[in-house]
Design a protein around this motif. Sequence first.
Motif, PDB file in Angstrom:
ATOM      1  N   UNK A 100       0.811  -1.208   0.000  1.00  0.00           N
ATOM      2  CA  UNK A 100       0.000   0.000   0.000  1.00  0.00           C
ATOM      3  C   UNK A 100       0.843   1.256   0.000  1.00  0.00           C
ATOM      4  N   UNK A 101       1.886   1.269   0.826  1.00  0.00           N
ATOM      5  CA  UNK A 101       2.764   2.434   0.880  1.00  0.00           C
ATOM      6  C   UNK A 101       3.519   2.608  -0.425  1.00  0.00           C
ATOM      7  N   UNK A 102       3.938   1.495  -1.026  1.00  0.00           N
ATOM      8  CA  UNK A 102       4.640   1.564  -2.297  1.00  0.00           C
ATOM      9  C   UNK A 102       3.756   2.088  -3.406  1.00  0.00           C
ATOM     10  N   UNK A 103       2.509   1.657  -3.416  1.00  0.00           N
ATOM     11  CA  UNK A 103       1.565   2.122  -4.445  1.00  0.00           C
ATOM     12  C   UNK A 103       1.301   3.618  -4.297  1.00  0.00           C
ATOM     13  N   UNK A 104       1.119   4.085  -3.055  1.00  0.00           N
ATOM     14  CA  UNK A 104       0.864   5.511  -2.836  1.00  0.00           C
ATOM     15  C   UNK A 104       2.035   6.362  -3.302  1.00  0.00           C
ATOM     16  N   UNK A 105       3.247   5.909  -3.009  1.00  0.00           N
ATOM     17  CA  UNK A 105       4.429   6.666  -3.429  1.00  0.00           C
ATOM     18  C   UNK A 105       4.594   6.641  -4.939  1.00  0.00           C
ATOM     19  N   UNK A 106       4.318   5.485  -5.555  1.00  0.00           N
ATOM     20  CA  UNK A 106       4.439   5.362  -7.009  1.00  0.00           C
ATOM     21  C   UNK A 106       3.443   6.265  -7.730  1.00  0.00           C
ATOM     22  N   UNK A 107       2.207   6.353  -7.216  1.00  0.00           N
ATOM     23  CA  UNK A 107       1.204   7.222  -7.825  1.00  0.00           C
ATOM     24  C   UNK A 107       1.594   8.687  -7.667  1.00  0.00           C
ATOM     25  N   UNK A 108       2.079   9.038  -6.475  1.00  0.00           N
ATOM     26  CA  UNK A 108       2.445  10.427  -6.215  1.00  0.00           C
ATOM     27  C   UNK A 108       3.567  10.894  -7.127  1.00  0.00           C
ATOM     28  N   UNK A 109       4.560  10.024  -7.333  1.00  0.00           N
ATOM     29  CA  UNK A 109       5.740  10.441  -8.094  1.00  0.00           C
ATOM     30  C   UNK A 109       5.744   9.918  -9.525  1.00  0.00           C
ATOM     31  N   UNK A 110       4.683   9.195  -9.889  1.00  0.00           N
ATOM     32  CA  UNK A 110       4.540   8.703 -11.265  1.00  0.00           C
ATOM     33  C   UNK A 110       5.788   7.964 -11.741  1.00  0.00           C
ATOM     34  N   UNK A 111       6.209   6.982 -10.943  1.00  0.00           N
ATOM     35  CA  UNK A 111       7.419   6.229 -11.296  1.00  0.00           C
ATOM     36  C   UNK A 111       7.281   4.783 -10.835  1.00  0.00           C
ATOM     37  N   UNK A 112       8.184   3.953 -11.324  1.00  0.00           N
ATOM     38  CA  UNK A 112       8.219   2.555 -10.915  1.00  0.00           C
ATOM     39  C   UNK A 112       8.886   2.427  -9.546  1.00  0.00           C
ATOM     40  N   UNK A 113       8.675   1.283  -8.913  1.00  0.00           N
ATOM     41  CA  UNK A 113       9.305   0.980  -7.632  1.00  0.00           C
ATOM     42  C   UNK A 113      10.319  -0.140  -7.871  1.00  0.00           C
ATOM     43  N   UNK A 114      11.568   0.098  -7.491  1.00  0.00           N
ATOM     44  CA  UNK A 114      12.633  -0.878  -7.722  1.00  0.00           C
ATOM     45  C   UNK A 114      12.777  -1.816  -6.525  1.00  0.00           C
ATOM     46  N   UNK A 115      13.293  -3.017  -6.787  1.00  0.00           N
ATOM     47  CA  UNK A 115      13.539  -3.969  -5.707  1.00  0.00           C
ATOM     48  C   UNK A 115      14.594  -4.978  -6.142  1.00  0.00           C
ATOM     49  N   UNK A 116      15.226  -5.587  -5.168  1.00  0.00           N
ATOM     50  CA  UNK A 116      16.211  -6.641  -5.402  1.00  0.00           C
ATOM     51  C   UNK A 116      15.461  -7.963  -5.543  1.00  0.00           C
ATOM     52  N   UNK A 117      15.750  -8.707  -6.608  1.00  0.00           N
ATOM     53  CA  UNK A 117      14.980  -9.929  -6.881  1.00  0.00           C
ATOM     54  C   UNK A 117      15.466 -11.088  -6.010  1.00  0.00           C
TER      55      UNK A 117
END
Length: 451
Positions: free
Chosen positions: A326-343
Amino acid sequence: MPITTQGEQVAGVLESLAPDGTPLYPTVAILMPRRSTKTTSIWNVLLGRCYAHPGYKVVTTAQDGIRARNKFREVQRALDAFGFKERGLGKLYWGNGFEAIEWANGSRMWVVPPDAAAFRSEAADCMLFDEAGELDEATSEDLVAGALPLMDTRPMGQVIITGTPSPRRAALLWDTLQEGRDRKKRDVGIVDYSLRDDEPSVLYPDGEDSEPVLNEKLLYRVHPGIGTLTTIKKMRARFAKMTLVKFEAEYFCRFPTDHTVTAINPAKWDTARAEVLPVRPDRVGLAFDVAPDSSAAALVAAWRDEDGRAHIEVIGYRSGVAWLPGAGKAAAIKHRCAVAYDVIGANTNPADTMHRSRVQVTGYNIRHQQGAQQRFVDELDRENLTHYDQTDLNLAAEGANWRNVNEGGRLFGRKASASDVSPIVAAALALWQYDQVPDRQPMKIRTTATR
């Protein structure tokens, strides 16, 4: 046994008492170069205690059972030559694996292998871990978990940890020295004759491309045995025949720098600190990271200002993982960008949850992670990075250590670190993500003139 100035210093730390009469330092680490009477000084104190305090018990060990017994027998031979038994002081037991010194007053010293179970057979007033720099991390953890707590119930109990530097900055001797150096534990005392990391053991009088020469001024400061127990001439001869890493460990007491050292330079981290958190810009890089056991997770933003300086902000660091999508989605919408992560395993489920909620996520493999973390450290070392004194990020930076990967590569060690490194892993990846995405160009509106 001879008394030296440094020997008196060792005795002073070991014998210091608190106002209530108990040891001021229940744990003592002693780091001194070869040929400086380190072992002799410690044994002087322990033999004196056994002689002066009826019923005093000492158990000792070294890097393995055989060498522990050999060390112990050296002391027994000295006592035998002194006439220990003939003078009525006690008896010496030489049995293989059952070596012991027993005083007529009930005091006793004995030797065991470096195994926590061996210490539990009989309570002691003092534990001596000799050549502790040779103990590996697994053995050290076993001793700390099993043997050292036995001293908690003995008011006069004391643990003595001594040796010369090991090839790695880890395990019992290194960890105890660090506790004393950092002064975080008031009950840990140290006698520390060693070269600091910012001091050069060699000099280049004819330029960096010339042959190095021994920094004798520093050697005199670090090695208290020169001029009494050994000579500078012998030190020069050893320097000529030994590798620099080996010479530094033996005679400067410097633990070699390797991939287990602290990943984040504390001084640089302090320099990068800012107290006032600014308004986060529209364009940032976002990344998250989950602790391997999923006990906590971090969501971090990174960006660069118009001068190219990197900025790091922890958006959230909380226990568990349920809050993260939820927090990741809110930040992604606010900044209009993808969220990176280590696989890696712990990150895949929250990444999939975000993806299913129509959040763009970007997974990076180990090669990208190496690049991201190296860039992060480089920016910090160049003093081109700012963080905002956030506690979770500070703790991650303070505890982060390197771990080896593949051939010569390194990453922030999740297990090797002193605290959860999720915030610092996410910070490095967020900056990497920011640098991978070009600036969004303002939209150009084309107009057509009409007559």
